[in-house]
Design a protein around this motif. Structure first.
Motif, PDB file in Angstrom:
ATOM      1  N   ARG A   7      36.653 -10.428  18.355  1.00  0.00           N
ATOM      2  CA  ARG A   7      37.416 -10.273  17.108  1.00  0.00           C
ATOM      3  C   ARG A   7      36.577 -10.719  15.913  1.00  0.00           C
ATOM      4  O   ARG A   7      36.557 -10.047  14.879  1.00  0.00           O
ATOM      5  CB  ARG A   7      38.716 -11.070  17.176  1.00  0.00           C
ATOM      6  CG  ARG A   7      39.490 -11.005  15.886  1.00  0.00           C
ATOM      7  CD  ARG A   7      40.888 -11.503  15.903  1.00  0.00           C
ATOM      8  NE  ARG A   7      41.137 -12.705  16.647  1.00  0.00           N
ATOM      9  CZ  ARG A   7      42.296 -13.332  16.693  1.00  0.00           C
ATOM     10  NH1 ARG A   7      43.328 -12.856  16.017  1.00  0.00           N
ATOM     11  NH2 ARG A   7      42.456 -14.420  17.388  1.00  0.00           N
ATOM     12  N   LEU A   8      35.873 -11.835  16.044  1.00  0.00           N
ATOM     13  CA  LEU A   8      35.013 -12.321  14.966  1.00  0.00           C
ATOM     14  C   LEU A   8      33.909 -11.313  14.666  1.00  0.00           C
ATOM     15  O   LEU A   8      33.648 -10.999  13.504  1.00  0.00           O
ATOM     16  CB  LEU A   8      34.393 -13.672  15.328  1.00  0.00           C
ATOM     17  CG  LEU A   8      35.338 -14.844  15.546  1.00  0.00           C
ATOM     18  CD1 LEU A   8      34.546 -16.096  15.904  1.00  0.00           C
ATOM     19  CD2 LEU A   8      36.221 -15.079  14.356  1.00  0.00           C
ATOM     20  N   GLU A  14      32.515  -5.081  10.311  1.00  0.00           N
ATOM     21  CA  GLU A  14      33.276  -4.191   9.431  1.00  0.00           C
ATOM     22  C   GLU A  14      33.279  -4.658   7.979  1.00  0.00           C
ATOM     23  O   GLU A  14      34.006  -4.123   7.147  1.00  0.00           O
ATOM     24  CB  GLU A  14      34.715  -4.061   9.955  1.00  0.00           C
ATOM     25  CG  GLU A  14      34.790  -3.353  11.293  1.00  0.00           C
ATOM     26  CD  GLU A  14      36.171  -3.419  11.936  1.00  0.00           C
ATOM     27  OE1 GLU A  14      37.137  -3.842  11.255  1.00  0.00           O
ATOM     28  OE2 GLU A  14      36.274  -3.061  13.116  1.00  0.00           O
ATOM     29  N   LYS A  15      32.482  -5.683   7.700  1.00  0.00           N
ATOM     30  CA  LYS A  15      32.336  -6.222   6.332  1.00  0.00           C
ATOM     31  C   LYS A  15      33.681  -6.638   5.731  1.00  0.00           C
ATOM     32  O   LYS A  15      33.971  -6.376   4.570  1.00  0.00           O
ATOM     33  CB  LYS A  15      31.651  -5.206   5.413  1.00  0.00           C
ATOM     34  CG  LYS A  15      30.259  -4.850   5.832  1.00  0.00           C
ATOM     35  CD  LYS A  15      29.293  -5.845   5.284  1.00  0.00           C
ATOM     36  CE  LYS A  15      27.872  -5.305   5.446  1.00  0.00           C
ATOM     37  NZ  LYS A  15      26.907  -6.191   4.919  1.00  0.00           N
ATOM     38  N   VAL A  33      39.741 -10.070   5.266  1.00  0.00           N
ATOM     39  CA  VAL A  33      40.795  -9.129   5.598  1.00  0.00           C
ATOM     40  C   VAL A  33      41.093  -9.272   7.090  1.00  0.00           C
ATOM     41  O   VAL A  33      40.232  -9.045   7.927  1.00  0.00           O
ATOM     42  CB  VAL A  33      40.379  -7.680   5.257  1.00  0.00           C
ATOM     43  CG1 VAL A  33      41.486  -6.713   5.633  1.00  0.00           C
ATOM     44  CG2 VAL A  33      40.035  -7.561   3.780  1.00  0.00           C
ATOM     45  N   GLY A  34      42.317  -9.687   7.372  1.00  0.00           N
ATOM     46  CA  GLY A  34      42.749  -9.861   8.756  1.00  0.00           C
ATOM     47  C   GLY A  34      43.520  -8.650   9.222  1.00  0.00           C
ATOM     48  O   GLY A  34      43.158  -7.513   8.937  1.00  0.00           O
ATOM     49  N   HIS A  66      39.804 -16.586  10.586  1.00  0.00           N
ATOM     50  CA  HIS A  66      39.281 -16.129   9.299  1.00  0.00           C
ATOM     51  C   HIS A  66      38.099 -17.004   8.863  1.00  0.00           C
ATOM     52  O   HIS A  66      37.064 -16.503   8.438  1.00  0.00           O
ATOM     53  CB  HIS A  66      40.371 -16.137   8.224  1.00  0.00           C
ATOM     54  CG  HIS A  66      41.546 -15.323   8.580  1.00  0.00           C
ATOM     55  ND1 HIS A  66      42.755 -15.895   8.938  1.00  0.00           N
ATOM     56  CD2 HIS A  66      41.717 -13.979   8.669  1.00  0.00           C
ATOM     57  CE1 HIS A  66      43.610 -14.927   9.215  1.00  0.00           C
ATOM     58  NE2 HIS A  66      43.013 -13.760   9.059  1.00  0.00           N
ATOM     59  N   LEU A  67      38.265 -18.317   8.976  1.00  0.00           N
ATOM     60  CA  LEU A  67      37.179 -19.239   8.621  1.00  0.00           C
ATOM     61  C   LEU A  67      36.005 -19.105   9.580  1.00  0.00           C
ATOM     62  O   LEU A  67      34.846 -19.143   9.167  1.00  0.00           O
ATOM     63  CB  LEU A  67      37.688 -20.679   8.606  1.00  0.00           C
ATOM     64  CG  LEU A  67      38.517 -21.066   7.393  1.00  0.00           C
ATOM     65  CD1 LEU A  67      39.224 -22.396   7.613  1.00  0.00           C
ATOM     66  CD2 LEU A  67      37.647 -21.122   6.149  1.00  0.00           C
TER      67      LEU A  67
END
Length: 100
Positions: A7-8, A14-15, A33-34, A66-67
């Motif tokens: 996922r990361l 995908e920038k 963007v999640g 996200h982080l």
């Protein structure tokens, strides 16, 4: 590879880790963007506006994906920089706040 790392990697490739730079002040706002949402992050202060971060911190977790994706993107120099003028700063921040 495990599912979390995949996922990361997907977010980074995908920038979807973005640095919004305002000129000429050079103020920067980070977003990731999640799953259909864009969250404000502050990697230096280990903060994310996503619900997972909030509830994770309450339960003793120190971060969210996200982080983690922002740290990975930084290490791979894969962040997307978007340039704005300083005049757009207030509207940009207002938009972020209204999405919370």
């Amino acid at each position: 590879m495990n599912k979390d790392f995949d996922r990361l990697e997907s977010i980074v490739s995908e920038k979807r880790v973005k640095i919004h730079t305002f000129e000429p002040s050079q103020r920067k706002i980070w977003t990731v963007v999640g799953k259909g949402e864009e969250y404000w992050i502050d990697p230096e202060n280990n903060f994310c506006s996503c619900p997972g971060f909030y509830f994770g911190v309450i339960n003793g977790k120190k971060t969210c994906y996200h982080l983690e994706s922002a740290k990975l993107a930084q290490s791979q120099n894969q962040t997307e920089e978007i340039i704005f003028s300083d005049e757009e700063f207030s509207d940009f921040v207002s938009g972020l706040i209204s999405d919370l």
